[in-house]
Design a protein around this motif. Structure first.
Motif, mmCIF file in Angstrom:
data_model
loop_
_atom_site.group_PDB
_atom_site.id
_atom_site.type_symbol
_atom_site.label_atom_id
_atom_site.label_comp_id
_atom_site.label_asym_id
_atom_site.label_seq_id
_atom_site.Cartn_x
_atom_site.Cartn_y
_atom_site.Cartn_z
ATOM 1 N N TYR A 149 -76.412 -17.798 36.387
ATOM 2 C CA TYR A 149 -75.825 -16.616 36.242
ATOM 3 C C TYR A 149 -74.360 -16.752 35.779
ATOM 4 N N THR A 150 -73.817 -15.852 34.754
ATOM 5 C CA THR A 150 -72.536 -16.011 34.142
ATOM 6 C C THR A 150 -71.586 -15.374 35.526
ATOM 7 N N GLN A 205 -76.966 -20.202 45.007
ATOM 8 C CA GLN A 205 -75.601 -20.965 45.411
ATOM 9 C C GLN A 205 -74.576 -20.731 44.452
ATOM 10 N N SER A 206 -73.344 -20.259 45.015
ATOM 11 C CA SER A 206 -72.328 -19.828 43.643
ATOM 12 C C SER A 206 -71.071 -20.462 44.335
ATOM 13 N N LEU A 207 -70.199 -20.934 43.308
ATOM 14 C CA LEU A 207 -68.660 -21.374 43.752
ATOM 15 C C LEU A 207 -67.899 -20.793 42.743
ATOM 16 N N GLY A 260 -76.546 -20.406 40.695
ATOM 17 C CA GLY A 260 -77.857 -20.444 40.263
ATOM 18 C C GLY A 260 -78.648 -20.320 41.450
ATOM 19 N N ASN A 261 -80.076 -20.434 41.059
ATOM 20 C CA ASN A 261 -80.886 -20.767 42.062
ATOM 21 C C ASN A 261 -81.687 -21.869 42.193
ATOM 22 N N ALA A 262 -82.577 -22.298 43.011
ATOM 23 C CA ALA A 262 -83.071 -23.740 43.231
ATOM 24 C C ALA A 262 -84.109 -24.023 41.859
#
Length: 241
Positions: free
Chosen positions: A133-134, A78-80, A126-128
């Motif tokens: 991650y940068t 999931q990334s925003l 990130g992941n669950a």
């Protein structure tokens, strides 16, 4: 047209909520629901977004695709990224999350959105399982779409060119004729290089400008507009005389 209403805040990977978006943005910033990162944890890698860097508003809604790459490009991530305008703050977003239909990798640009140079800023990836991650920052410039027309005629050795300039209206969602700076250009037959025939021209209040000159050989012609603070440069279709 269906518009998604705004919400007041977002919390991603433990980041504090941001201020509400302006009403022109049309969509709420989503709130991906996954585990907060472990305190002082090292990022597992990088997550990069790429978006169009030159956007021309030409209709009420543009849905533009983005691309994500890097170590985060995997199932369950999931990334925003939130689009930050230098004077209006957070105004839009793009993201990826299979569980959230708003985070489908598209950027919705409404005709009422702010124009100018803006930057997509990473607000969480990130992941669950709490892996993070940068993220990169991705600048983009949004302007109004321009329109350029050309028509031509020939009488003997005299070629007459007529250029027309237009600009997209966000109030009426149509292109209208307006005064603008432009240039007539030519290209010799068999060549791929455009050259200036007459520059420094301004169309009149009806958006029109004409030029007549003597030239016996056949050439390609176009009418081009310059970029401005609110609109992009543009070349017309080609006419041959």
């Amino acid at each position: 047209m269906i518009r998604r209403t705004l919400t007041a805040a977002v919390a991603v990977l433990g980041i504090a909520a941001v201020a509400p978006l302006s009403a022109s943005a049309g969509r709420p910033i989503p709130q991906p629901a996954f585990k907060a990162p472990v305190a002082n944890a090292q990022a597992a890698g990088t997550c990069n977004v790429s978006v169009p860097t030159r956007v021309a508003i030409s209709k009420p809604l543009l849905v533009l695709p983005g691309k994500v790459s890097g170590d985060c490009n995997r199932a369950g991530n999931q990334s925003l990224w939130v689009l930050n305008h230098p004077s209006k703050g957070d105004v839009n977003f793009i993201g990826w999350d299979a569980a959230d239909p708003d985070l489908d990798g598209t950027w919705w640009v409404y005709s009422t959105d702010a124009i100018g140079t803006q930057t997509f800023q990473g607000r969480g990836s990130g992941n669950a399982d709490g892996t993070t991650y940068t993220q990169n920052s991705a600048p983009t410039t949004v302007k109004l779409a321009a329109g350029a027309w050309i028509s031509s005629s020939r009488t003997g050795d005299v070629v007459t060119l007529k250029g027309t300039s237009l600009l997209y209206s966000v109030s009426n969602n149509v292109f209208f004729k307006r005064s603008a700076a432009g240039v007539f250009q030519f290209r010799e037959k068999g060549s791929t290089t455009w050259q200036t025939l007459k520059g420094g021209l301004w169309t009149n209040s009806k958006g029109e400008v004409s030029l007549s000159y003597k030239y016996s050989k056949v050439r390609d012609y176009r009418f081009s507009l310059y970029s401005t603070s609110i609109s992009w440069d543009l070349g017309s279709a080609v006419t041959t005389r």
